[in-house]
Design an enzyme around this catalytic site. Structure first.
Site, PDB file in Angstrom:
ATOM      1  N   GLY A 319       0.822  -1.206   0.000  1.00 57.13           N
ATOM      2  CA  GLY A 319       0.000   0.000   0.000  1.00 57.13           C
ATOM      3  C   GLY A 319       0.855   1.255   0.000  1.00 57.13           C
ATOM      4  O   GLY A 319       1.926   1.307  -0.603  1.00 57.13           O
ATOM      5  N   SER A 320       0.397   2.266   0.690  1.00 59.22           N
ATOM      6  CA  SER A 320       1.065   3.560   0.619  1.00 59.22           C
ATOM      7  C   SER A 320       2.441   3.544   1.235  1.00 59.22           C
ATOM      8  O   SER A 320       3.226   4.475   1.007  1.00 59.22           O
ATOM      9  CB  SER A 320       0.217   4.622   1.310  1.00 59.22           C
ATOM     10  OG  SER A 320      -1.056   4.649   0.734  1.00 59.22           O
ATOM     11  N   THR A 321       2.756   2.547   2.014  1.00 61.51           N
ATOM     12  CA  THR A 321       4.094   2.513   2.600  1.00 61.51           C
ATOM     13  C   THR A 321       5.151   2.304   1.533  1.00 61.51           C
ATOM     14  O   THR A 321       6.335   2.491   1.780  1.00 61.51           O
ATOM     15  CB  THR A 321       4.213   1.377   3.629  1.00 61.51           C
ATOM     16  OG1 THR A 321       3.829   0.154   3.006  1.00 61.51           O
ATOM     17  CG2 THR A 321       3.308   1.635   4.815  1.00 61.51           C
TER      18      THR A 321
END
Lengths: 771, 325
Positions: A319-321
């Site tokens: 995801g956004s990580t």
């Protein structure tokens, strides 16, 4: 008469012939005796010794597993047994009856014993009961004169004092299976156990030790008559883990409030893993004595996966990580500069497909720092379109993603970093541009494990060096343990200015009001952290949902909820000595210790939660709720010492945000000093005397009440203060920087709660490491 | 094994085979005593003795007791040989035996399992080290580890530690050889040889065919026991379970041995009395006297014999040497 003579003559002749033959055969016998007793004497001498001398193996004691501070995680517990020798007791049944008055002997046991009595040889002992307590042993020992043939035996059983906390890391032992038998006679001893999982398995050979031998004189039925000789073997070596038991306990406690999750904390400079928790877990002590079949089936059938170590085996979309890696790839490729702005209207069109940003209305024009801070998807769609998947994949591999890291815990999965070639090979279809866009925000084919995300964060936080994670202080070399030599990790070749941008952005995620994890920031500057939230979808969001509004997490079935993730690192400044007080007692670390090298811990947080970052949204839109910082005294004798107002601080922050990182840091330090001198600000510790002590006491109580968990109050101490007994016990340690990753299946709380616990985790960890 | 060797009379058990042995020797000796040399040569006269020997042997073999059957057959053969049967007949028998060996596969299937096992294990004891080969292997180990001088009285580890089964009966020689070594074994062999020689000498000077055949028949039986046991124990022949005479533990074997030796002594004594003038004319030494006493008495009585060249055709010098030794 002639007849007589003739007969006699014949007889004489023949008789003498016969005598000759008989004596001749006796001669043959004598020759045979000579052959056996002189010519082949040595051979038979050896054989006769082999007959009567039996070599018995004395099993070695298995090495223990210890945590970072030497606390035992896997020990050998003496296993007291009561055995009965049929030869020494006249009537086994009567003896068992007498024994039953002291110890319960079940029906099944009784039947088994009688069966063994009939089957085995009479001098062999038969186990009546195992795993007895010392009291039971004493009770029977006192009455041995009434129990003929009853004897005691002691073996060793493996025990895990920390039980569920370390189940995945340490693993468990079990008797060797057919496939494991290598011909080593040790493996065939009845009490012998080999490691099946975790550290027990990886370091098994070193922990086994070497068996000793004892030479017994035995008779033809194998009964030992006496011991002729004994050579003691070597006990197994102890394995010292880098994991901190207290921190691990804390992580498990927090994770246990969720359905399923994982958390890992590691040090940024050395790669030592400080905590690795995977929830749900199981009790490894069940395996030591033979796990009941029902429990095993239950564990296997549980969809939450209690037997898997999610930290190293759980592959999720980051995801956004993942966005920091994309950003670094973009910077290196030169397709973007940190201050270039890209407009985010809430979606991006590529051909016929529309790719949405998580925020309906879009973020507006954002540069790199803001894009990471507010986790703008459109920015990264555009960026990844410019960079291309192959360069992104290459960059992510440099940060440890998409490959096995070669750690010393089994079950590691490599994750997946897709490339064009990969898709052609595996899926047989050409790579589509849309795949790149989706990969740019960490969805699609991209997969990573929590440990890999922690390593990624660590490698960013330590200035771009390729740190390798490990779980134990030693490594196996040639069947024994050798201490690891700490070498500085090689550089990845990332320019420092690129890293600075990304690190600043991650800091602002947590500390800037617009950051998605602002609610989780830690006010104490020594424990300040940076990080990145992430949510990985497990199912496609339908158009209908987009139209009518996202479903709340608790409306979605458990296994369809998104994963919530958080990666973080401690962004404490160099100058900070970062002593911290341990929760129960108030000893301090030596500020006298040189605040020289930093060791960071990288943590990556995973959490499975409901909607896509509503907390972030809330944090971005609404002004942060007015909170009291921890330990702030609002009543009591010290209330007049309230610190500077929130507005002033916000103003200060905004001003600082305009400065470069070095200047901002300097400014911050100066402000703190000023506050300390003027009696304002958070530095309670700067106050001496009774007021200061009262303040500190109050602050501690507040913090404990608030957090519930053993959270800390950091008391910044200026250099020169007293060092407590704890410090006297241990030499001054280097201050450490951590990185963490946690994931869980939360039903309600947002990313901030996890980030907060990550922060308090770090605080408690540094404290526990100080104490 | 279910061998029906014993008859239980309530207060003691006895083996009929032992009686059979004695009986066979006595009967055959008597039979040949009555036959002249020419008659002996005729084949048809041999039918009865052969039958006398073979039928009991077969019955005994059915017990099953292979060892005693072999013993009876050997006795029969020896007595026939000594009685003067023509040698070519023996050659014929040998030819028959060879022919039987050629038909071995047929006979093989008739052997019982444990007998087959015994032969196989004999050929390679290592085949069944814990079962039937166990005895032979252990026996050889114990023997071989004795060395030249042995391990010492009561120091035999193999027998003490119960590795050697049947150590008081069939494998007594092994225990003895383990403890006393090659020297002890040679001493025992020499003793047996001495008894053999004495017995044969007694047979040689006996005055009647009956006496001769009786004495030598008993000696042959004695020798067969000793040889079979020692050969079995050293691994030269398959295990057949015969006791070592005068050494092995076992009441009925000892009784029959003593009875047979009593008969031998009787032969000698009757020889001595006959020489000195016959049993009717003067009171000779009682038959029950010990051998030594009998020998001294016969030495005195034999002296007059030396003057007259033997009516029996034995030269005086020889007889004197033998008798007076």
């Amino acid at each position: 008469m002639g007849r007589q003579q003739g007969r006699a003559r014949t007889f004489t002749r023949r008789s003498l012939l016969l005598l000759g033959g008989q004596l001749g055969l006796f001669g043959v016998l004598a020759g045979r005796l000579y052959w056996l007793q002189v010519v082949e004497s040595e051979k038979y001498q050896t054989l006769s010794d082999t007959n009567r001398i039996s070599l018995r193996l004395v099993p070695p004691v298995r090495g223990r597993v210890l945590d970072r501070e030497g606390e035992p995680l896997a020990v050998n517990r003496p296993n007291y047994r009561i055995v009965v020798v049929p030869e020494l007791t006249g009537n086994v049944g009567a003896t068992l009856d007498a024994l039953a008055t002291l110890l319960p002997v079940g029906e099944a046991d009784r039947r088994r014993i009688m069966r063994d009595v009939a089957r085995k040889r009479r001098f062999l002992p038969i186990v009546v009961r195992e795993n007895l307590s010392w009291e039971d042993v004493g009770r029977v020992a006192v009455n041995t004169q009434d129990l003929p043939g009853v004897q005691f035996d002691v073996g060793f059983a493996r025990e895990y004092p920390r039980g569920m906390d370390f189940a995945h890391v340490v693993g468990y032992v079990a008797p060797p299976a057919e496939a494991d038998l290598t011909g080593d006679p040790l493996l065939e001893l009845p009490d012998f156990r080999i490691g099946r999982n975790g550290i027990e398995r990886v370091y098994d050979l070193a922990m086994r030790g070497r068996g000793g031998t004892s030479q017994l004189e035995v008779n033809a039925v194998g009964r030992p008559i006496r011991e002729l000789d004994r050579v003691d073997g070597d006990p197994g070596q102890d394995v010292a883990l880098t994991i901190d038991a207290g921190l691990q306990r804390f992580c498990m406690q927090r994770l246990s409030q969720e359905e399923s999750g994982a958390a890992v904390v590691m040090e940024v400079e050395t790669g030592e893993v400080l905590a690795s928790s995977s929830w749900p877990s199981f009790d490894p002590n069940e395996f030591a004595t033979g796990i009941p079949a029902g429990l095993w089936r239950e564990l296997l059938a549980d969809t939450r996966g209690p037997l898997t170590n999610k930290v190293v085996s759980g592959q999720y979309a980051p995801g956004s990580t993942y966005k920091m890696v994309v950003a670094l790839a973009g910077l290196e490729a030169g397709v973007i500069a940190p201050d270039h702005r890209i407009h985010c209207p809430g979606h991006m069109d590529l051909g016929d497909n529309r790719f949405h940003c998580w925020r309906r209305g879009g973020h507006g024009a954002v540069d790199m720092v803001e894009a990471i801070q507010q986790s703008c998807d459109v920015y990264f769609y555009e960026l990844s379109r410019r960079v291309g998947i192959d360069r992104i994949s290459a960059m992510s591999r440099r940060f440890g993603l998409g490959q096995s890291l070669g750690i010393d815990v089994p079950g590691e999965r490599a994750g997946l970093m897709p490339t064009r070639a990969w898709k052609e090979a595996i899926h047989g279809k050409p790579w589509a541009q849309g795949d790149t866009l989706v990969a740019g925000i960490g969805q699609g084919f991209v997969l990573a494990t929590p440990l890999q995300l922690a390593v990624m964060t660590a490698r960013m936080a330590n200035g771009g060096r390729a740190v390798e994670p490990h779980f134990a202080r030693q490594r196996i070399e040639g069947g024994s343990l050798v201490d690891r030599v700490e070498e500085p990790a090689p550089s990845l070749g990332i320019p420092q200015r690129h890293l600075a941008v990304v690190l600043k952005a991650m800091s602002s995620v947590v500390n800037d009001p617009r950051g998605t994890a602002f609610r989780a920031r830690i006010d104490e500057p020594e424990l300040a952290m940076g990080g990145k939230t992430g949510t990985s979808q497990v199912r496609r969001i339908t158009a209908q949902e987009r139209a009518t509004g996202m479903r709340r997490p608790h409306e979605v079935p458990w296994n369809e909820r998104d994963h919530a993730l958080f990666v973080g690192f401690s962004s404490a400044s160099r100058r900070c000595a970062s002593p911290a007080m341990p929760a129960p007692s108030s000893s301090s670390t030596a500020a006298a210790g040189p605040p020289s090298r930093r060791r960071s811990r990288a943590t990556s947080c995973w959490r499975r939660r409901g909607a896509t970052a509503p907390a972030g949204r809330c944090a971005a839109r609404a002004p942060p709720a007015r909170r009291r910082p921890e330990g702030r005294a609002t009543h009591g004798p010290a209330r007049h010492l309230r610190r500077s107002s929130r507005r002033a601080r916000a103003r200060r922050q905004a001003r600082l945000g305009e400065l470069g990182p070095r200047a901002a840091h300097r400014a911050r330090v100066l402000h703190r000093l000023r506050d300390a001198v003027l009696g304002r600000g958070r530095q309670h510790g700067a106050l001496g005397g009774a007021a200061g002590r009262a303040l500190r006491r109050r602050a501690r109580a507040d913090a404990r009440r608030r957090a519930g968990a053993p959270a800390l109050v950091a008391c910044a101490r200026l250099p020169g203060l007293r060092a407590g007994p704890a410090a006297a016990r241990r030499p001054p340690t280097r201050s450490t920087r951590w990185a963490c990753c946690c994931s869980s299946r939360s039903r309600c709380s947002g990313a901030s709660a996890w980030a907060r616990s990550a922060g308090s985790t770090s605080a408690s960890s540094s404290s526990s490491r100080r104490s | 094994m279910g061998a029906q060797r014993w008859i239980d009379l309530g207060f003691f058990q006895f083996q009929p085979t032992e009686l059979m042995k004695l009986g066979l020797v006595l009967v055959l000796a008597r039979h040949f005593h009555a036959m002249s040399q020419e008659q002996v040569r005729k084949p048809h006269r041999l039918a009865w003795p052969v039958l006398l020997g073979v039928v009991p042997a077969l019955l005994v073999a059915k017990q099953p007791d292979l060892g005693s059957a072999l013993l009876l057959l050997t006795l029969t053969g020896a007595l026939l040989f000594l009685a003067g049967v023509r040698l070519w007949k023996f050659a014929a028998v040998v030819a028959l035996v060879l022919a039987a060996l050629a038909a071995l596969p047929l006979a093989w299937s008739r052997l019982r399992d444990y007998q087959k096992q015994r032969v196989l294990v004999f050929l390679d004891p290592e085949k069944d080290p814990l079962g039937s080969g166990y005895h032979i292997i252990q026996s050889k180990i114990a023997l071989g580890s004795g060395g030249i001088w042995g391990k010492g009285f009561m120091q035999g580890t193999q027998s003490y530690l119960q590795f050697l089964p049947e150590k008081q009966t069939d494998f007594i020689f092994t225990m003895y050889a383990e403890e006393f070594g090659l020297a002890g074994g040679i001493v025992l062999l020499a003793l047996y040889a001495a008894i053999l020689v004495y017995g044969t000498m007694i047979a040689l000077v006996a005055r009647s065919q009956f006496g001769r055949l009786l004495a030598s028949g008993i000696m042959v039986a004695f020798w067969v026991y000793a040889f079979i046991n020692m050969a079995m124990v050293t691994g030269l022949i398959p295990v057949v379970g015969e006791p070592l005479p005068f050494v092995s533990y076992g009441g009925s074997a000892l009784v029959s041995l003593l009875v047979s030796f009593g008969l031998v002594i009787n032969v000698y004594v009757s020889t001595a009395t006959r020489r000195s003038g016959g049993p009717a004319t003067r009171a000779g030494p009682e038959p029950g006297r010990t051998r030594r006493a009998g020998r001294r008495a016969s030495v005195e009585k034999a002296k007059p014999l030396s003057t007259s060249p033997g009516r029996l055709g034995i030269s005086p010098a020889r007889s004197r040497n033998r008798v007076g030794a």
